[in-house]
Scaffold this motif. Structure first.
Motif, PDB file in Angstrom:
ATOM      1  N   GLY A 181      18.179 -33.777 -44.801  1.00 46.81           N
ATOM      2  CA  GLY A 181      18.567 -34.191 -46.133  1.00 46.81           C
ATOM      3  C   GLY A 181      19.778 -35.100 -46.176  1.00 46.81           C
ATOM      4  N   LEU A 182      20.134 -35.707 -45.037  1.00 47.99           N
ATOM      5  CA  LEU A 182      21.307 -36.571 -44.974  1.00 47.99           C
ATOM      6  C   LEU A 182      20.985 -38.021 -45.310  1.00 47.99           C
ATOM      7  CD1 LEU A 182      22.993 -35.071 -41.776  1.00 47.99           C
ATOM      8  CD2 LEU A 182      23.646 -34.711 -44.165  1.00 47.99           C
ATOM      9  N   ILE A 183      19.736 -38.429 -45.111  1.00 49.63           N
ATOM     10  CA  ILE A 183      19.290 -39.770 -45.490  1.00 49.63           C
ATOM     11  C   ILE A 183      17.961 -39.636 -46.209  1.00 49.63           C
ATOM     12  CG2 ILE A 183      20.496 -40.902 -43.570  1.00 49.63           C
ATOM     13  CD1 ILE A 183      17.784 -41.128 -42.145  1.00 49.63           C
ATOM     14  N   ASP A 184      17.587 -40.653 -46.982  1.00 52.61           N
ATOM     15  CA  ASP A 184      16.311 -40.614 -47.704  1.00 52.61           C
ATOM     16  C   ASP A 184      15.488 -41.868 -47.459  1.00 52.61           C
ATOM     17  OD1 ASP A 184      17.812 -42.460 -49.044  1.00 52.61           O
ATOM     18  OD2 ASP A 184      17.845 -41.393 -50.963  1.00 52.61           O
ATOM     19  N   THR A 185      15.774 -42.540 -46.344  1.00 49.81           N
ATOM     20  CA  THR A 185      15.036 -43.752 -45.996  1.00 49.81           C
ATOM     21  C   THR A 185      14.789 -43.786 -44.499  1.00 49.81           C
ATOM     22  OG1 THR A 185      15.116 -46.187 -46.010  1.00 49.81           O
ATOM     23  CG2 THR A 185      17.209 -45.019 -45.778  1.00 49.81           C
ATOM     24  N   ASP A 186      13.765 -44.535 -44.090  1.00 51.04           N
ATOM     25  CA  ASP A 186      13.443 -44.619 -42.662  1.00 51.04           C
ATOM     26  C   ASP A 186      14.475 -45.413 -41.882  1.00 51.04           C
ATOM     27  OD1 ASP A 186      11.184 -43.125 -43.060  1.00 51.04           O
ATOM     28  OD2 ASP A 186       9.851 -44.865 -43.273  1.00 51.04           O
TER      29      ASP A 186
END
Length: 323
Positions: A181-186
């Motif tokens: 849940g630290l990033i929301d993109t590839d």
């Protein structure tokens, strides 16, 4: 005023440069006792102690340091004059350079130097630590040393450190960070320094000096600390840490001359901040020789190559944290 025994002067220069009677004897292909005898003869003639003896190394006294510069310069001038009379001088230039800088940045660019200046033959001398600048060792040096008596220098690169890993490792990192849940993109445009401590770190003691200190300093620039549970692998040299990163073993710190992402698609520069080490790589050469054709051609070419390859030069404005 009578001259000192001239045959002792090359012996004095070799001992001063190498810091060792035994290494000087090996270089000069004489016995160690012959070296000791020559130094004693020279000291007796001058009435001054030139070296402090102790352990396996010898250190110049203040009188020895004052004597070294004119002796070294005089021997080099005699050597160059002899080469000119023999007809074999003027086209060869000895350049002393750190092995990593030579292997990763300089050597791939030498064909361009040969194309632009076919009359110039550069012979590389590899350095493992900052040398004592002496024309007896090389005609020019790429070094991180500051001012040195009798030498001038041109800035090439102000070193900065940033993290890298293999593309496979980066993809795995992104998957892990997304699941946490630290990033929301590839492909995140920025990741926090503290997040890197979730993964194996590859440390090179040649960067700062002590195992793990490179990462401690880099993280400290963002007010982070190494956790006690960190997984860290230690290497003596940045080249080995690079190789481990290439084989997906973790994250390494590197600098601009060690990697060119455009020519190395298997490696990724992580989207983090960069930290300046305070080391400035410079081309050093004898001031009295700055207008010699070979020195002048090398100076101009190195400067052009540094600018073209994107190395950060002295005086450039950049966001950089000093160690």
């Amino acid at each position: 005023m009578p001259l000192p025994p001239l045959r002792t002067l090359p012996v004095f220069e070799a001992v001063a440069r190498l810091g060792s009677f035994s290494l000087a004897a090996e270089e000069l292909r004489v016995s160690q006792s012959a070296v000791s005898h020559s130094i004693k003869q020279l000291e007796d003639n001058l009435g001054e102690a030139l070296f402090q003896r102790g352990g396996h190394r010898v250190v110049l006294t203040e009188q020895g340091r004052q004597y070294l510069e004119p002796v070294s310069s005089g021997l080099a001038q005699i050597e160059r004059a002899s080469e000119r009379l023999r007809g074999d001088g003027g086209t060869e230039l000895r350049l002393a350079v750190f092995s990593s800088f030579a292997v990763r940045w300089l050597i791939p660019r030498l064909p361009d130097l040969q194309r632009r200046h076919p009359q110039l033959e550069v012979m590389l001398e590899m350095l493992h630590e900052p040398p004592a600048l002496s024309e007896r060792l090389a005609d020019a040096f790429i070094t991180i040393q500051g001012e040195h008596r009798g030498f001038s220098s041109d800035p090439l690169y102000s070193e900065r450190l940033f993290p890298i890993c293999s593309r496979r490792f980066w993809q795995w990192m992104c998957d892990d960070l997304r699941q946490a849940g630290l990033i929301d993109t590839d492909t995140p445009e920025h990741i926090e320094a503290a997040w890197l401590t979730r993964y194996p770190l590859l440390s090179a003691s040649s960067i700062i000096g002590q195992p793990g200190e490179d990462w401690q300093v880099w993280l400290a620039a963002d007010h982070c600390e190494l956790p006690g549970s960190i997984r860290m692998q230690h290497f003596s040299h940045m080249l080995m840490a690079h190789a481990a990163a290439r084989y997906h073993q973790g994250i390494a710190l590197t600098n601009d001359y060690m990697i060119d992402p455009a020519d190395d698609p298997d490696m990724v520069v992580l989207p983090c901040y960069q930290v300046g080490t305070g080391d400035e790589f410079r081309l050093a050469y004898k001031t009295s020789r700055r207008n010699e054709p070979g020195i002048r051609m090398l100076r101009q070419w190195l400067r052009q190559q540094a600018e073209a390859s994107g190395l950060r030069l002295e005086g450039e404005r950049e966001r950089q944290t000093r160690l």
